[in-house]
Design an enzyme around this catalytic site. Structure first.
Site, PDB file in Angstrom:
ATOM      1  N   LYS A  56      46.174  37.605  40.204  1.00  0.00           N
ATOM      2  CA  LYS A  56      45.986  36.623  41.251  1.00  0.00           C
ATOM      3  C   LYS A  56      46.173  35.245  40.634  1.00  0.00           C
ATOM      4  CE  LYS A  56      41.019  37.325  40.863  1.00  0.00           C
ATOM      5  NZ  LYS A  56      40.436  38.670  40.867  1.00  0.00           N
TER       6      LYS A  56
ATOM      7  N   ASP B  92      38.953  31.147  34.833  1.00  0.00           N
ATOM      8  CA  ASP B  92      40.227  31.494  34.195  1.00  0.00           C
ATOM      9  C   ASP B  92      41.438  31.215  35.082  1.00  0.00           C
ATOM     10  OD1 ASP B  92      39.457  33.527  35.934  1.00  0.00           O
ATOM     11  OD2 ASP B  92      40.570  35.051  34.815  1.00  0.00           O
TER      12      ASP B  92
ATOM     13  N   ASP C  71      42.399  32.233  38.110  1.00  0.00           N
ATOM     14  CA  ASP C  71      43.072  33.169  39.015  1.00  0.00           C
ATOM     15  C   ASP C  71      42.515  33.123  40.445  1.00  0.00           C
ATOM     16  OD1 ASP C  71      40.693  34.396  38.334  1.00  0.00           O
ATOM     17  OD2 ASP C  71      41.592  36.315  37.753  1.00  0.00           O
ATOM     18  N   ARG C  72      41.307  32.589  40.608  1.00  0.00           N
ATOM     19  CA  ARG C  72      40.753  32.502  41.968  1.00  0.00           C
ATOM     20  C   ARG C  72      41.029  31.140  42.579  1.00  0.00           C
ATOM     21  NH1 ARG C  72      35.022  35.647  42.390  1.00  0.00           N
ATOM     22  NH2 ARG C  72      35.730  37.534  41.355  1.00  0.00           N
TER      23      ARG C  72
ATOM     24  N   ASP D 148      38.717  28.943  39.567  1.00  0.00           N
ATOM     25  CA  ASP D 148      37.593  29.472  38.784  1.00  0.00           C
ATOM     26  C   ASP D 148      37.806  29.338  37.273  1.00  0.00           C
ATOM     27  OD1 ASP D 148      39.527  31.442  38.444  1.00  0.00           O
ATOM     28  OD2 ASP D 148      38.036  33.031  38.293  1.00  0.00           O
TER      29      ASP D 148
ATOM     30  N   SER E 170      36.103  35.274  33.700  1.00  0.00           N
ATOM     31  CA  SER E 170      36.449  34.770  35.026  1.00  0.00           C
ATOM     32  C   SER E 170      35.492  33.687  35.524  1.00  0.00           C
ATOM     33  CB  SER E 170      36.526  35.953  35.986  1.00  0.00           C
ATOM     34  OG  SER E 170      37.065  35.537  37.216  1.00  0.00           O
ATOM     35  N   HIS E 171      34.806  33.976  36.595  1.00  0.00           N
ATOM     36  CA  HIS E 171      33.958  32.986  37.271  1.00  0.00           C
ATOM     37  C   HIS E 171      32.518  33.041  36.775  1.00  0.00           C
ATOM     38  CE1 HIS E 171      34.119  36.896  39.002  1.00  0.00           C
ATOM     39  NE2 HIS E 171      32.890  36.715  39.445  1.00  0.00           N
TER      40      HIS E 171
END
Ligand code: G1P
Ligand code: ZN
Length: 540
Positions: free
Chosen positions: A375, A278, A280-281, A276, A112-113
């Site tokens: 998300k 990947d 999703d954010r 982010d 992710s982030h």
């Protein structure tokens, strides 16, 4: 051609909030990926003859891990494997592809982030048929399997060329290297009014999208610049890099500082957004006004009917427990149910599958809807653009009008990172032990009204998830929440979430408004004494 090889049992393969996250050197231990992936495959029901989706956020070690996973999938009964070109699939796009192509699930590689690179973070997670993160029953079964694994299966074949789209074979199994953007862009077009947004750009609307050198670059470029006609250069840091250019691909005012500077500067464009590692954010910035993710969730829900995909309204709303209560106010006004779930997207899955909610989100820059089971950063940006196009309002006016209607939930999150694990657990235990005695306690200008340890009973399947964070509600319409992160890769991270509602005063300074709540929470948690930290590592 299928090799059955001895597996190594690693004691630390317990998935957290979002799959298994570890430092890259941990994942690079011989047999580490193989053992975890075999445990996943052993746990997937119905894999014989099924389609599997594989892709990741392009971070360091993505390609190597994908080659291993493809060869293992081909030796474990799947008949067709879809993999994004270059090994890329954003997390929401992976969810979209799983659903659109009727796959049994997907292996998504991402941390992710979190930063990437040889010393950075890496992660592997499994999403099921509905496109959503596997439920806890599944991840627990995977963990249990890692502790009893004797062997793993893999094809002894050369690597797949990930850069050329089209079908190839691994043994008997078809591997289809797909355009990572196509299915996703087609889905977006059914949800938001592309023509209205294109007209906005034709009218001179200026936007900056910061892809943070992560996976959203190709998606944002193809959709915003390619399909919607935003000028070239609207998307910056658009090329995914294995180390994200050395940055922390976390879309918040601290890590997306360039975007914040632009949006608060003299020549601020009309709209700013970031995504982010990947994809999703999301982060939304109006000119001279950062939109908190909790507010963004509420605003999207209140205005979703302006977009074609939500024209008939929304069935219900859900937010994770630490997310501000702004979304609840919208749900009440719309007369639809509001759900409060534990942190982590997986808890939204059942509500979405059952049709109980249409939109959901988290304070950690996550917003999404029933179009996928993750998300979705770019979706949130497109829905915002749709709202701006439909209302003709400036983004900051949309926010202020929202506060005028619903009141404002001032909000901040304080993270204390890399704490001594025992100290952090001690802090939580101490709070938990005193819960019953807290109501009535006066702290400065605030009085504790209720205190509990959040437990969630899933209304769809009845499963209970306990100990999800300490909630302290103050009589003065304020709230503090304490929980420990489930995604960290070193030590413990304490998250303190503070909020305060004001029905009428909307122009306050967030830090000043929240100061009494922060002070009360620090005292209650004995934060300074127990962590040795005078201040949090980061405030967002
Ligand atoms: C964090 C966020 C949470 C999010 C998760 C995965 O988890 O707080 O909202 O779902 O990352 O993106 P945490 O580290 O708090 O457990
Ligand atoms: Zn992410």
């Amino acid at each position: 051609m299928t090799d059955t090889r001895p597996a190594t049992r690693f004691p630390d393969q317990k998935p957290g909030t979002s799959g298994l996250r570890k430092k890259v050197p941990v994942f690079r231990q011989p047999g580490y990926v193989e053992s975890f992936v075999q445990a996943i495959f052993d746990t997937v029901e119905g894999r014989d003859g099924a389609t599997l989706v594989v892709g990741g956020d392009g971070r360091f070690f993505n390609r190597e891990a994908i080659q291993v996973i493809l060869k293992m999938a081909a030796a474990n009964g799947f008949s067709r494997i879809l993999v994004g070109q270059g090994g890329l699939l954003s997390t929401p796009a992976a969810s979209c592809v799983i659903r659109a192509r009727g796959a049994v699930g997907g292996v998504i590689l991402s941390a992710s982030h979190n930063p990437g690179g040889p010393e950075g973070d890496f992660g592997i997670k499994f999403n099921g048929r509905n496109g959503g993160p596997a439920p806890e029953s599944f991840t627990e079964a995977v963990f249990a399997r890692t502790t009893s694994l004797d062997t793993y299966r893999i094809l002894d074949v050369p690597d797949v060329d990930l850069d050329r789209t089209g079908e190839t074979r691994l043994g008997e199994v078809v591997v289809d290297v797909i355009d990572p953007v196509a299915d996703y862009a087609a889905l977006m077009e059914t949800l938001v009014d592309f023509e209205a947004i294109a007209a906005l750009f034709r009218g001179g609307f200026r936007m900056r999208f910061d892809a943070m050198s992560a996976v959203t670059g190709p998606y944002a470029t193809a959709i915003l610049e390619g399909r919607l006609g935003a000028p070239a250069g609207t998307v910056v840091n658009a090329v995914p890099l294995p180390d994200f250019g050395g940055h922390h691909p976390d879309p918040n005012p601290i890590h997306a500082a360039d975007l914040m500077a632009l949006m608060t500067g003299p020549d601020a464009p009309d709209f700013g957004a970031a995504s982010d590692g990947d994809g999703d954010r999301n982060m939304i910035v109006a000119p001279h006004l950062f939109v908190t993710p909790s507010d963004s969730l509420a605003i999207l829900a209140a205005n979703a009917h302006l977009a074609p995909g939500y024209r008939d309204g929304i069935a219900g709303l859900a937010r994770s427990m630490p997310t501000s209560r702004a979304a609840d106010r919208v749900a009440a006004a719309l007369g639809v149910p509001a759900y409060e779930t534990p942190t982590g997207w997986k808890f939204f899955g059942n509500l979405l599958d059952a049709g109980r909610i249409t939109i959901c989100g988290e304070e950690s820059a996550g917003t999404g809807s029933d179009h996928v089971r993750e998300k979705d950063g770019l979706w949130a940006v497109l829905l915002w653009l749709n709202i701006l196009a439909a209302t003709g309002k400036r983004a900051d006016a949309v926010v202020r009008d929202h506060w005028a209607t619903f009141g404002r939930d001032y909000y901040a999150r304080h993270d204390y990172e890399e704490l001594d694990t025992a100290a952090a657990e001690g802090l939580m235990r101490h709070l938990r032990d005193r819960l019953a005695t807290l109501p009535g306690t006066r702290l400065g200008s605030l009085t504790v009204a209720t205190a509990d340890d959040f437990a969630y009973t899933d209304p769809v399947d009845g499963s209970v998830t306990a100990r999800q964070g300490i909630r302290i509600a103050f009589a003065e319409d304020a709230r503090a929440v304490f929980r420990l992160s489930g995604t960290g890769t070193s030590g413990a991270t304490l998250r303190l979430y503070v909020e305060r509602f004001d029905r009428t005063r909307h122009d306050g300074d967030t830090k000043a408004v929240l100061a009494p709540v922060v002070e009360a929470a620090r005292a209650l948690g004995e934060i300074v004494a127990r962590t040795g930290r005078a201040e949090p590592s980061i405030v967002t």
